[in-house]
Design an enzyme around this catalytic site. Sequence first.
Site, short mmCIF file in Angstrom:
data_model
loop_
_atom_site.label_atom_id
_atom_site.label_comp_id
_atom_site.label_asym_id
_atom_site.label_seq_id
_atom_site.Cartn_x
_atom_site.Cartn_y
_atom_site.Cartn_z
N ASP A 241 -95.65 -118.45 -61.62
CA ASP A 241 -95.35 -119.64 -60.83
C ASP A 241 -94.77 -119.24 -59.48
O ASP A 241 -93.97 -118.31 -59.38
CB ASP A 241 -94.33 -120.51 -61.59
N GLU A 295 -97.84 -102.09 -69.05
CA GLU A 295 -97.34 -101.31 -70.18
C GLU A 295 -98.04 -101.70 -71.47
O GLU A 295 -97.97 -101.00 -72.48
CB GLU A 295 -95.83 -101.52 -70.34
#
Length: 567
Positions: A241, A295
């Site tokens: 956002d 990751e």
Amino acid sequence: MRGSSSICRAVRNHRIQRTFGTHVRHPPNQKELAGRVSAKETSTAWWRNAVIYEIAAISFQDSNGDGYGDLPGLLQRIDYLKWLGVGAVWLTPIYKSPDHDFGYDISDFCAVDPRYGTMEDFERVLHALHKDGIKLILDFVPNHTSDQHAWFQESRTSRDNPKADWYVWAEAAPNGGPPNNWLSRFGGSAWEWCEPRRQFYYHSFLTSQPDLNWRNEQVHQAMADTMRFWLDRGVDGFRVDASAVLIKDELLRDNPPDPEADDTTPPPQKYMPVFTDDRPEAMRCLEYVRGVLDEYDERLLCGEVQGKTDRIGHFYGNSKPRLHLPLNFALLDTQWNAIALQATIDAYFNAIPDGAWPDFVIGGHDKHRVATKLGEAQSRILAMLLMTIRGTPFLFAGDEIGSEQVKIPPDRVRDPFEKLVKGFGLNRDPERAPLRWHNTERGGFTTGEPWLPLSEDRSRNIEGQRCDARSLLNLYRELIALRRTEPCLLHGEYRPRRSHNDVFWFARALGKAEIVVALNLCREPRLWEWQGRGVTLISTYLDREPGKIEGPTHLRPNEGVIVRINQ
């Protein structure tokens, strides 16, 4: 589970910690990073093949009669999502929040708001979606928190507490007023006085949504922990956002007046946001966020971006990756005619970097319903365009049945935009109204009083359109199925054709295979002047049987067709 940064960190304390975009220890070199990213950018990346369906849980399905949609309600409707054929759900915030701004004012990033259910409800939804092969994307709100968040409650107490620098604080101007002329998007100054600290804090949005200080390394780590909290639970990615406003000018320079502003310009837009929006440093924040996401395997980072089409490219990243999919609303913003449409799409494809994957969005929780703009017939044309153009399609729950803007009486308004910046058409409640599942008074959404009024047009409902073989809903379903089974539509090159006579058309080509799509953007018959032979796969009317076709071809009013070319 609660949302303090210490608890979030404890979830996975063995992880590598990062500085501003750089590992503190065991850093991969750039070659390793590039290899890892390129592996994720292959044609097999799931988001290239998926149709992504945004759901505002509050408006999707209520399970307990309180008038608010919730997670158990969503769980009840997963069979519908599987039937429709969507590949991923993007869920608007379900985090703990005082709900001053549609849940984007978060008081605990690592907890489910009781209005929506429990963490166990969330995990049941996630498991059920995954069981049916549907990914789940959550909203990630890194720019601000609620003023009720524990971080802000601590930060506001004094200038020397451990979280004193976690938010954007500034001294008063010499006259005692705000530090500069920056404006909130919800009207008025973007600075609010805090008496305990004797300073102003900055808020891009509501006064109850203080902006986090992304120049502070501890903030980076805390937000990374919130991402890992959800990624460890199996979430498939995030929609970021307000990704363009994460960093503000360090010198607090005034924004210049907009020379084109007039009486029709909303007050928050009277100044050009040169020093508050789309700062170069914000791109480094996105690189850091992307590094955390990478990751994990096969996770998506898409995001809300700002600026005109020619600015969208830098949100993908250059030497360092940023967003996989900067959300592209060009189809909503363009004039709806063949000449304007071909220019808009061409400009977009020219703006994204080589090798970047495009996307097209036709709806959202803060975008006016496209069916209100286009009408029901041309909404079918848009559906065919969305599912055949190169890129990932995004739609908002209700777009598939042609939901339009819902009339909201003044005493039912919930959106702070409408309450604080009146008279400029900024109210977002009309597109956020609850979904109609059938044609009863409460539409199958709730047994109680819905939090916002439902559409008065009861014919726009899911169950009714499921039973109508030629409905817009069934058109979406067939187009989604066709897209899924035609490699040319998933991976094929986009080849533009010259549009004229109100017909926009283009080709998709993959190896020797070619599919052409022709769309009549006029409410009258038009001649599609093409030369060739092929097989009609589908018409927006859903009444053409697959069969041979030879150009030129007459298209009916508001008709689109998809043709596989004979080689």
